[in-house]
Design a protein around this motif. Sequence first.
Motif, PDB file in Angstrom:
ATOM      1  N   GLU A 227      40.366  34.569  43.876  1.00 11.44           N
ATOM      2  CA  GLU A 227      40.216  35.987  43.595  1.00 11.44           C
ATOM      3  C   GLU A 227      41.534  36.735  43.812  1.00 11.44           C
ATOM      4  O   GLU A 227      42.408  36.283  44.555  1.00 11.44           O
ATOM      5  CB  GLU A 227      39.167  36.593  44.513  1.00 11.44           C
ATOM      6  CG  GLU A 227      37.748  36.137  44.274  1.00 11.44           C
ATOM      7  CD  GLU A 227      36.782  36.966  45.084  1.00 11.44           C
ATOM      8  OE1 GLU A 227      36.860  36.888  46.325  1.00 11.44           O
ATOM      9  OE2 GLU A 227      35.975  37.711  44.484  1.00 11.44           O
ATOM     10  N   ASP A 231      40.585  41.593  39.759  1.00 15.16           N
ATOM     11  CA  ASP A 231      39.270  41.147  39.298  1.00 15.16           C
ATOM     12  C   ASP A 231      38.371  42.283  38.844  1.00 15.16           C
ATOM     13  O   ASP A 231      37.609  42.139  37.882  1.00 15.16           O
ATOM     14  CB  ASP A 231      38.567  40.354  40.404  1.00 15.16           C
ATOM     15  CG  ASP A 231      39.249  39.027  40.682  1.00 15.16           C
ATOM     16  OD1 ASP A 231      40.050  38.587  39.848  1.00 15.16           O
ATOM     17  OD2 ASP A 231      38.991  38.444  41.750  1.00 15.16           O
ATOM     18  N   THR A 232      38.419  43.409  39.543  1.00 15.96           N
ATOM     19  CA  THR A 232      37.541  44.518  39.146  1.00 15.96           C
ATOM     20  C   THR A 232      37.926  45.048  37.762  1.00 15.96           C
ATOM     21  O   THR A 232      37.062  45.444  36.978  1.00 15.96           O
ATOM     22  CB  THR A 232      37.598  45.651  40.180  1.00 15.96           C
ATOM     23  OG1 THR A 232      38.961  46.033  40.400  1.00 15.96           O
ATOM     24  CG2 THR A 232      36.995  45.192  41.503  1.00 15.96           C
ATOM     25  N   SER A 234      39.332  43.131  35.399  1.00  9.52           N
ATOM     26  CA  SER A 234      38.875  42.087  34.478  1.00  9.52           C
ATOM     27  C   SER A 234      37.384  42.191  34.229  1.00  9.52           C
ATOM     28  O   SER A 234      36.905  41.950  33.116  1.00  9.52           O
ATOM     29  CB  SER A 234      39.215  40.702  35.045  1.00  9.52           C
ATOM     30  OG  SER A 234      40.605  40.520  35.140  1.00  9.52           O
ATOM     31  N   ASP A 235      36.639  42.544  35.279  1.00  9.14           N
ATOM     32  CA  ASP A 235      35.192  42.710  35.129  1.00  9.14           C
ATOM     33  C   ASP A 235      34.862  43.692  34.014  1.00  9.14           C
ATOM     34  O   ASP A 235      34.032  43.414  33.142  1.00  9.14           O
ATOM     35  CB  ASP A 235      34.602  43.218  36.445  1.00  9.14           C
ATOM     36  CG  ASP A 235      33.720  42.178  37.100  1.00  9.14           C
ATOM     37  OD1 ASP A 235      33.811  40.993  36.726  1.00  9.14           O
ATOM     38  OD2 ASP A 235      32.939  42.541  37.985  1.00  9.14           O
ATOM     39  N   TYR A 259      36.772  33.545  41.142  1.00  6.37           N
ATOM     40  CA  TYR A 259      36.527  34.427  40.006  1.00  6.37           C
ATOM     41  C   TYR A 259      36.705  33.613  38.724  1.00  6.37           C
ATOM     42  O   TYR A 259      37.570  32.738  38.682  1.00  6.37           O
ATOM     43  CB  TYR A 259      37.535  35.593  40.026  1.00  6.37           C
ATOM     44  CG  TYR A 259      37.201  36.685  39.033  1.00  6.37           C
ATOM     45  CD1 TYR A 259      36.252  37.654  39.330  1.00  6.37           C
ATOM     46  CD2 TYR A 259      37.811  36.710  37.784  1.00  6.37           C
ATOM     47  CE1 TYR A 259      35.926  38.634  38.406  1.00  6.37           C
ATOM     48  CE2 TYR A 259      37.484  37.689  36.864  1.00  6.37           C
ATOM     49  CZ  TYR A 259      36.545  38.645  37.178  1.00  6.37           C
ATOM     50  OH  TYR A 259      36.213  39.615  36.271  1.00  6.37           O
ATOM     51  N   PRO A 260      35.884  33.821  37.684  1.00  9.26           N
ATOM     52  CA  PRO A 260      34.973  34.956  37.468  1.00  9.26           C
ATOM     53  C   PRO A 260      33.549  34.783  38.002  1.00  9.26           C
ATOM     54  O   PRO A 260      32.684  35.605  37.696  1.00  9.26           O
ATOM     55  CB  PRO A 260      34.948  35.079  35.948  1.00  9.26           C
ATOM     56  CG  PRO A 260      35.112  33.687  35.461  1.00  9.26           C
ATOM     57  CD  PRO A 260      36.066  33.037  36.439  1.00  9.26           C
ATOM     58  N   SER A 263      32.155  37.827  39.521  1.00  5.10           N
ATOM     59  CA  SER A 263      31.948  39.014  38.701  1.00  5.10           C
ATOM     60  C   SER A 263      30.537  39.548  38.899  1.00  5.10           C
ATOM     61  O   SER A 263      29.571  38.783  39.000  1.00  5.10           O
ATOM     62  CB  SER A 263      32.161  38.680  37.222  1.00  5.10           C
ATOM     63  OG  SER A 263      31.653  39.712  36.392  1.00  5.10           O
ATOM     64  N   VAL A 304      34.865  42.375  44.739  1.00  4.40           N
ATOM     65  CA  VAL A 304      33.803  42.853  43.851  1.00  4.40           C
ATOM     66  C   VAL A 304      32.625  43.367  44.673  1.00  4.40           C
ATOM     67  O   VAL A 304      32.105  42.667  45.551  1.00  4.40           O
ATOM     68  CB  VAL A 304      33.335  41.739  42.896  1.00  4.40           C
ATOM     69  CG1 VAL A 304      32.251  42.276  41.954  1.00  4.40           C
ATOM     70  CG2 VAL A 304      34.521  41.198  42.097  1.00  4.40           C
TER      71      VAL A 304
END
Length: 570
Positions: A227, A231-232, A234-235, A259-260, A263, A304
């Motif tokens: 992670e 990531d947020t 990409s989410d 990740y992912p 997610s 996340v």
Amino acid sequence: MENHAPERRTERRPARPRRPRSALLAPLSVLGLLAASFAGLTGTASAGTPASAGGGITVARSCAAPTHPGELACLALKRTDLHRTAHAHNAQATPSGYGPGDLASAYDLPSGGGTGQTVAIVDAQDDPNAESDLAAYRSQYGLPACTTANGCFRKIDENGGSSYPTADTGWAGEISLDVDMVSAVCPNCHILLVEAASANMSDLGTAVNQAVAQGAKFVSNSYGGAEDATDTSSDQAYFDHPGVAITASTGDSGYGAEYPATSQYVTAVGGTTLNRASTTRGWTESVWNTSATEGTGSGCSAYVAKPSWQHDTGCANRAEADVSAVADPATGVAVYQTYGGNGWSVYGGTSAASPIIASVWALAGAPGPGDRANQYPYQHTGSFNDVTSGSNGSCTPAYLCTAGPGYDGPTGWGTPNGTTGFTAGTTAETVTVTDPGGQSATVGTAVSLRLAATDSAGKALSYTASGLPAGLSISSSGLVSGTPTAAGTSSVTVTASSGTATGSATFSWTVTGGGGSGCTGLTAWGASTSYVPGDQVSYGGHKWLSTWYSTGATPGAPASWSVWSDQGSC
């Protein structure tokens, strides 16, 4: 009946590096350190290089470890010891490893279903032999042909065209594993293979969006990495697709979030060891774990937020996994691969589990338009084979890495027991109002209190209240405000409503009379008290003299001059 997997190995490959994943741009010094760390780790099986396991089985990672931030890796593990058996490279021989009949038996899957559904497989790089290898697999098991010509199979690049990326033998093994698992579980499904230009999140994410744009309602992602703070973003950019079931592998490195899979929009799929047994089910499963560096992933996300539908209490953020399926290479699945392989192989890793679950979902049917499909297993928690033994490491709280009854990190709610767990269900919606505890206030002093509540379905709430002290009111957003006008103690009940569910909390609120020179000893005015001429009270920082018989007339209010005489501040 198909052959089942070879006996479980007693030793495994040495440790391999974790997959770093951070922003695509990083200082050169950081990149250099990362490259050095990968190069300096010895005893690690790189892509195509088997790890020695003595008299036991050996495995190799299909994809090389990442060499720079932002790069991900496929999570397929290939058995490398089967060259000792003559049929390993013979397309006419019965393959080792579990096949379609084994998976249908283990997971109680229907023989029909999936017609008209498309399962998308997102991988990086190109497998030039994907369609011909798929044909060999399906022929071996008597499955209906799935070709470009009959419209069952499609291969596109991440932009929806046919400018395929550079071929790669490692990712080709992943692709073979993925399309074969779709064929095994849902032979009537169409298969859409979307090949990303690279193993970077930006390209793989673009391929996910392309799969959805092409109409796929089920999208499998058999890759992952460590992670990071992107990531947020990409989410929102790649995985926010209501009405689509998206699965992602939790990793092959044991305990630790990836990740992912973390997610909030995907179903995180963990891995098990699957063996035949003399039980009613005919099979047993436990957490897949070989060593501290090889086994199914699980964990608590560092970035996340926890979705509203997930209620485990030991992880404040998103927890993984949600569900699971077979992933141990020692009890692995049969795969046919010629680009980078010589025919039949046995594969494992959570790369096998992700397409299995996506395909079970396709058997269950498309999610409802606008639904967050990853909530479905949480609405049917009793519809899975509960995996209660094994662990993938050490952690606190223990359920995040150790199997037990109900939800746990390594296997989620368990493995498929038919398709019910992947259908829309109903969960009793609940509204919880946070109790603010006993409140106090003073006559004539302004009050502001923000109340809070949560709805299990994530809906917006509106607030009402009863029993508030005189002079106070509540807004629909839950703000209590105003100036108390009378002393006394009230029992206040606050109710929050989503329109389909309500919740409430009751607490006490004590209001004392206003102080100050000249008001000492005076009783605070009360709306329910009857007054006669000559009575004196305090209200709003003033003392008031009653000039008439009064009940409920507020001092200082319009026309109250006929009842109350202001004697000045106090």
